[in-house]
Design an enzyme around this catalytic site. Sequence first.
Site, PDB file in Angstrom:
ATOM      1  N   ASN A   1     -11.431  55.894 -74.937  1.00 13.52           N
ATOM      2  CA  ASN A   1     -10.830  57.168 -75.333  1.00 13.52           C
ATOM      3  C   ASN A   1      -9.403  56.886 -75.803  1.00 13.52           C
ATOM      4  O   ASN A   1      -8.517  56.650 -74.986  1.00 13.52           O
ATOM      5  CB  ASN A   1     -10.842  58.130 -74.134  1.00 13.52           C
ATOM      6  CG  ASN A   1     -10.127  59.434 -74.445  1.00 13.52           C
ATOM      7  OD1 ASN A   1      -9.773  59.703 -75.590  1.00 13.52           O
ATOM      8  ND2 ASN A   1      -9.917  60.253 -73.423  1.00 13.52           N
TER       9      ASN A   1
ATOM     10  N   LYS B   1      -7.386  58.922 -77.155  1.00 15.26           N
ATOM     11  CA  LYS B   1      -6.483  60.087 -77.033  1.00 15.26           C
ATOM     12  C   LYS B   1      -5.705  60.272 -78.340  1.00 15.26           C
ATOM     13  O   LYS B   1      -6.251  60.013 -79.415  1.00 15.26           O
ATOM     14  CB  LYS B   1      -5.591  59.911 -75.799  1.00 15.26           C
ATOM     15  CG  LYS B   1      -6.424  59.604 -74.542  1.00 15.26           C
ATOM     16  CD  LYS B   1      -5.692  59.686 -73.249  1.00 15.26           C
ATOM     17  CE  LYS B   1      -6.655  59.376 -72.102  1.00 15.26           C
ATOM     18  NZ  LYS B   1      -6.071  59.545 -70.785  1.00 15.26           N
TER      19      LYS B   1
ATOM     20  N   HIS C   1     -12.787  66.762 -71.045  1.00 12.03           N
ATOM     21  CA  HIS C   1     -11.820  65.797 -70.499  1.00 12.03           C
ATOM     22  C   HIS C   1     -10.741  66.552 -69.725  1.00 12.03           C
ATOM     23  O   HIS C   1     -10.360  67.664 -70.094  1.00 12.03           O
ATOM     24  CB  HIS C   1     -11.192  64.980 -71.634  1.00 12.03           C
ATOM     25  CG  HIS C   1     -10.382  63.834 -71.124  1.00 12.03           C
ATOM     26  ND1 HIS C   1      -9.091  63.997 -70.695  1.00 12.03           N
ATOM     27  CD2 HIS C   1     -10.702  62.533 -70.926  1.00 12.03           C
ATOM     28  CE1 HIS C   1      -8.640  62.822 -70.264  1.00 12.03           C
ATOM     29  NE2 HIS C   1      -9.595  61.916 -70.401  1.00 12.03           N
TER      30      HIS C   1
ATOM     31  N   GLU D   1      -7.666  66.318 -69.660  1.00 12.74           N
ATOM     32  CA  GLU D   1      -6.502  66.741 -70.459  1.00 12.74           C
ATOM     33  C   GLU D   1      -6.822  67.991 -71.268  1.00 12.74           C
ATOM     34  O   GLU D   1      -5.945  68.828 -71.503  1.00 12.74           O
ATOM     35  CB  GLU D   1      -6.043  65.567 -71.348  1.00 12.74           C
ATOM     36  CG  GLU D   1      -5.348  64.495 -70.502  1.00 12.74           C
ATOM     37  CD  GLU D   1      -5.484  63.072 -71.014  1.00 12.74           C
ATOM     38  OE1 GLU D   1      -5.841  62.871 -72.190  1.00 12.74           O
ATOM     39  OE2 GLU D   1      -5.250  62.140 -70.208  1.00 12.74           O
TER      40      GLU D   1
ATOM     41  N   GLU E   1     -13.737  61.129 -63.625  1.00 12.64           N
ATOM     42  CA  GLU E   1     -12.354  60.712 -63.824  1.00 12.64           C
ATOM     43  C   GLU E   1     -11.457  61.470 -62.849  1.00 12.64           C
ATOM     44  O   GLU E   1     -11.067  62.612 -63.119  1.00 12.64           O
ATOM     45  CB  GLU E   1     -11.915  61.015 -65.264  1.00 12.64           C
ATOM     46  CG  GLU E   1     -12.707  60.272 -66.310  1.00 12.64           C
ATOM     47  CD  GLU E   1     -11.898  60.048 -67.581  1.00 12.64           C
ATOM     48  OE1 GLU E   1     -11.736  58.884 -67.953  1.00 12.64           O
ATOM     49  OE2 GLU E   1     -11.404  61.020 -68.172  1.00 12.64           O
TER      50      GLU E   1
ATOM     51  N   GLY F   1      -3.990  57.510 -66.207  1.00 14.15           N
ATOM     52  CA  GLY F   1      -2.683  57.174 -66.774  1.00 14.15           C
ATOM     53  C   GLY F   1      -1.609  56.923 -65.719  1.00 14.15           C
ATOM     54  O   GLY F   1      -0.428  56.839 -66.037  1.00 14.15           O
TER      55      GLY F   1
ATOM     56  N   SER G   1      -7.362  54.568 -65.113  1.00  9.49           N
ATOM     57  CA  SER G   1      -6.658  53.288 -64.955  1.00  9.49           C
ATOM     58  C   SER G   1      -7.594  52.082 -64.856  1.00  9.49           C
ATOM     59  O   SER G   1      -7.314  51.137 -64.125  1.00  9.49           O
ATOM     60  CB  SER G   1      -5.697  53.340 -63.760  1.00  9.49           C
ATOM     61  OG  SER G   1      -4.708  54.340 -63.964  1.00  9.49           O
TER      62      SER G   1
END
Length: 250
Positions: A10, A12, A96, A98, A168, A174, A214
């Site tokens: 991904n 992003k 996702h 985010e 996730e 991150g 991560s």
Amino acid sequence: MSRKALIAANWKMYKTPAEAKAFVEAFLPLVANQTRDEIALFPSATSLTTVVAATAGSNVAVGLQNMHWAEEGAYTGETSAAMLKAAGATHTLIGHSERRQYFNETDELVNLKLHTALRRGIVPVVCIGEVLDEREAGKTADVLCTQLRGAFSGIAPEAAAPIVIAYEPVWAIGTGKTATPEIAADAHKIIRREVAQILSPAIAESVRILYGGSVKPENASALLTQHDIDGALVGGASLKPDSLAAIVNY
Ligand code: 13P
């Protein structure tokens, strides 16, 4: 039953088309002999056709990071399933964290998108995961089950075979704080049990559950050798060809 793992990148909101092309040119030779796992890249929408062209004939699939549920319409800034397919992509991420956090994507929207992806023959990677407060309050299982029930509402087991799930944990995205292999494997077991309840035991057995948060070359092997972990959804460590290749070739 053995599940073929999927290693998904991904990207992003990183990489211009030129940067994406340079990545693919460097990456493909590093994974050319890889047949054990599937590989998929999720570039930004503006790099989609570039990455599809650069990966043509290779063992690397391409997907979008997000997709709208409607066939077409006045939805400024969105991309439809037909556009995704016409551009040569085969996969999409859905829900996702985010998207959930910054764009108010709810379980209801995730569900609409999932229906559309399955109807249009697109492989959906449905992302779920708890935030730190939820984990610390002992609510991880509840949160995951609620997200799964919301996502899969009205999905017939017979239509569910293409679905991929990505676990996730939001606190691991991150942050450099990877879930330990044991924490991840526990969550994957909970997810598989719930899928058996909502869809069917057969789908629970065959569905691929990826871990994301991560993932890097140093921890890929410990995570990916867990029985219930069927691949990885990689963010930061997928931006460099060597690093993603090291994860693919763990
Ligand atoms: P990182 O690998 O950068 O933690 O991102 C994970 C992720 O969100 C992949 O979708």
